[in-house]
Enzyme design. Structure first.
Site, PDB file in Angstrom:
ATOM      1  NE  ARG A 154      -5.997   0.923  -0.704  1.00  0.00           N
ATOM      2  CZ  ARG A 154      -6.470   2.052   0.871  1.00  0.00           C
ATOM      3  NH1 ARG A 154      -6.120   2.039   0.966  1.00  0.00           N
ATOM      4  NH2 ARG A 154      -7.790   1.523   0.818  1.00  0.00           N
TER       5      ARG A 154
ATOM      6  CD  GLU B 226      -8.875  -1.320   4.007  1.00  0.00           C
ATOM      7  OE1 GLU B 226      -8.344  -1.000   4.624  1.00  0.00           O
ATOM      8  OE2 GLU B 226      -9.651  -1.793   3.081  1.00  0.00           O
TER       9      GLU B 226
ATOM     10  NE  ARG C 257     -10.640  11.892   2.623  1.00  0.00           N
ATOM     11  CZ  ARG C 257     -10.884  10.501   2.866  1.00  0.00           C
ATOM     12  NH1 ARG C 257     -11.899   9.621   3.062  1.00  0.00           N
ATOM     13  NH2 ARG C 257      -9.484   9.416   2.764  1.00  0.00           N
TER      14      ARG C 257
ATOM     15  CG  ASN D  49      -2.232   1.047   0.832  1.00  0.00           C
ATOM     16  OD1 ASN D  49      -1.512   1.842   0.852  1.00  0.00           O
ATOM     17  ND2 ASN D  49      -2.794   1.079   2.193  1.00  0.00           N
TER      18      ASN D  49
ATOM     19  CG  HIS E 111     -13.521   2.574   2.401  1.00  0.00           C
ATOM     20  ND1 HIS E 111     -14.201   3.439   2.842  1.00  0.00           N
ATOM     21  CD2 HIS E 111     -11.829   2.699   2.977  1.00  0.00           C
ATOM     22  CE1 HIS E 111     -13.606   3.700   3.800  1.00  0.00           C
ATOM     23  NE2 HIS E 111     -12.178   3.289   3.807  1.00  0.00           N
TER      24      HIS E 111
END
Ligand code: ADP
Length: 407
Positions: free
Chosen positions: A93, A387, A243, A7, A182
Site C-alpha cells: 500500500r 482493502e 481530522r 501496509n 481511498h
C-alpha cells in the site's frame, strides 16, 4: 497465487496473506506488528474465524516487523504457508503516487525513484511505505513486488476539479493540487455495484462514501473518478475521526497567530485533534459518540450532526457534478455498520430521488444490501470494503498487465 499485502506505517506493519485466482479470493491470515521502534512490542496473527497467535517481540524497525510477520505465517499454529517461497507476490500500500501513477506499478528502480519524488507530498507516509518495500524485497527477493497507490484512481479528475485557486506558478512548482485518496475503495464500490446490477460500470453515475476513521467521497462517472473530497492530503473534505476536513484557511492562520502555534503543532491539531474528537472532546469513535449522544451529551450530538451534514452537502454537490446519480453507496466502519448515520445522511433527500427503506437500512450491518425504498429513483447501497483483498487483486492485475506488455 498467494499474495502478501503490506501496509507499513510509521508505528506499525499491518499484513494479510491472500489467496487469489479463478475469481475466488480468500484471506488466509492477517496480523499486526506494533509499535515499530519498541523493545517490548507485540506481534499478532490470526486466521479469519480461526486460530490466533499473539507474542511479545522487540521490533526495532520495519525489517524486523516483516520478518516477524513471515515467521508467524509459517508457524504450525497458523500454518498459512510452509515456506516463504510460497509467497509469489507482495502488494504494497503506497499512500501518495502524486500525478505519476494512474495504475498500480510493478516496482522497479525507476518506480522507486518516482515514489521518492512524492515524499514531499506525503512525508508522514511514503517514507514508511518505502522502507517496508526495501525490507520485504530483501526478505522475499523471489517475489514480484507491486505498489498500489491510494491516489491512482483519482488521476482522472479534470483540472477544474483538482486545481486550487492559489497562484498557479507556485502550485506548479510545489505540485500543490488535489489528488484524492481511498482510491482502491471507491473503485471497488463502483465495480461491485455494477457487477451486482449485471451491467458495465460505464453505464452508471455513482456517489461513493467511504466512512471509517478517515472519510472521503467520490463522484464516479462511467467508472472514472471525476471529483473526490480529499485533496492534496487526506485532510480536506468530510469531518473525520480526528481530522477537520474542510475549514477556512484563514481560521487556521488566525489560530496559529493567536495561539502562537508552530507549523508542526497546527498540523497535529488539524490531523489528530480535530474532527469528531475535536468537536465532542470525547472520542473519535462513532460508536462511543452515538452512546454519549443517546445519554444526552450535547457535544457528542453536535459532532454527529456536523459529520452527517457535511456528507449531505457533498451528496448534493456530487449530484450536481454528475447531473444526477444512479446510486449512493456506503462503506467503511461507519458506512457499513451504522444505520443511524446512514438514516440521518439520507433523510429529506427525496428531491434527489433518495429514500431509504427503514427496515432494510436497520437490518444491514456489515453486509452488502440495497437500502432503498422500492420506488426510490436513486438507489442507496451498503457495500463492505476489504482493502487488503483489493490490494491483492490490484497486485495481480498489475502483474498480468505487465506480463501482457512484455510478451
Ligand atoms: P479505519 O479507517 O481505521 O480502517 P474503520 O473503517 O474500521 O476505520 O472505521 C472505524 C469507525 O467505524 C469508528 O468510528 C467506529 O466507531 C465505526 N464503527 C465501527 N462499527 C460501528 C458500529 N457498529 N456503529 C457505529 N460505528 C461503528
Amino acid at each position: 497465487m498467494k499474495v502478501l499485502v503490506l501496509n507499513c506505517g510509521s508505528s506499525s506493519v499491518k499484513f494479510a496473506l491472500i489467496e487469489t485466482g479463478d475469481g475466488r479470493d480468500a484471506t488466509l491470515a492477517r496480523g499486526l506488528i506494533e509499535p515499530i521502534g519498541a523493545t517490548e512490542g507485540t506481534a499478532s496473527c490470526e486466521i479469519p474465524g480461526g486460530r490466533r497467535r499473539v507474542r511479545p517481540a522487540s521490533i526495532p524497525d520495519h525489517n524486523r516487523a516483516i520478518r516477524l510477520a513471515l515467521e508467524m505465517l509459517a508457524e504450525p499454529e497458523i500454518g498459512a504457508i510452509r515456506g516463504w517461497e510460497e509467497i509469489e507476490a507482495v502488494g504494497h500500500r503506497m499512500v501518495h503516487g502524486g500525478d505519476r501513477f494512474q495504475e498500480p506499478a510493478v516496482v522497479t528502480e525507476a518506480v522507486v525513484r518516482a515514489i521518492q519524488d512524492c515524499v514531499a507530498l506525503a512525508p508522514l507516509h511514503n517514507p514508511h511505505n518505502l522502507s517496508g518495500y526495501f525490507a520485504s524485497r530483501g526478505l522475499l527477493p523471489h517475489a514480484a513486488h507491486v505498489a498500489v497507490f491510494d491516489t491512482a484512481f483519482h488521476q482522472t479528475l479534470p483540472p477544474k476539479a483538482y486545481t486550487y485557486a492559489l497562484p498557479h506558478g507556485l502550485c506548479a512548482r510545489y505540485r500543490v493540487r488535489r489528488y484524492g485518496f481511498h482510491g482502491t475503495s471507491h473503485r471497488w464500490m463502483a465495480e461491485r455495484y455494477a457487477e451486482l446490477q449485471g451491467r458495465p460500470v460505464e453505464e452508471f453515475k455513482l456517489i461513493t462514501c467511504h466512512l471509517g476513521n478517515g472519510c472521503s467521497m467520490c463522484a464516479i462517472e462511467r467508472g472514472r473518478s471525476v471529483d473526490t473530497s480529499m485533496g492534496m492530503t487526506p485532510l480536506e473534505g468530510l469531518v473525520m475521526g480526528t481530522r477537520s476536513g474542510d475549514v477556512d484557511a484563514a481560521a487556521v492562520l488566525h489560530l496559529m497567530q493567536w495561539e502562537q502555534l508552530s507549523v508542526e503543532r497546527m498540523d497535529a491539531l488539524l490531523n489528530k485533534g480535530s474532527g469528531l474528537y475535536g468537536i465532542s472532546g470525547i472520542s473519535n469513535d462513532m460508536r462511543t459518540l452515538l452512546e454519549h449522544a443517546a445519554r444526552g451529551d450535547e457535544r457528542a450530538a453536535l459532532a454527529i450532526e456536523v459529520f452527517c451534514y457535511r456528507i449531505r452537502k457533498y451528496i448534493g454537490a456530487y449530484y450536481a457534478v454528475l447531473n444526477g446519480a444512479d446510486a449512493v453507496i456506503f462503506t467503511g466502519g461507519i458506512g457499513e455498520n451504522a444505520p443511524e448515520i446512514r438514516r440521518r445522511v439520507c433523510e429529506s433527500l427525496d428531491a434527489l430521488g433518495i429514500r431509504l427503506d427503514e427496515q432494510r437500512n436497520r437490518a444491514a450491518v456489515g453486509r452488502e444490501a440495497d437500502l432503498s425504498a422500492e420506488d426510490a429513483r436513486t438507489r442507496v447501497w451498503a457495500i463492505p470494503t476489504n482493502e487488503e483483498l483489493l490490494i491483492a487483486r490490484e497486485t495481480v492485475r498489475a502483474l498480468e498487465s505487465a506480463g501482457r506488455q512484455t510478451r
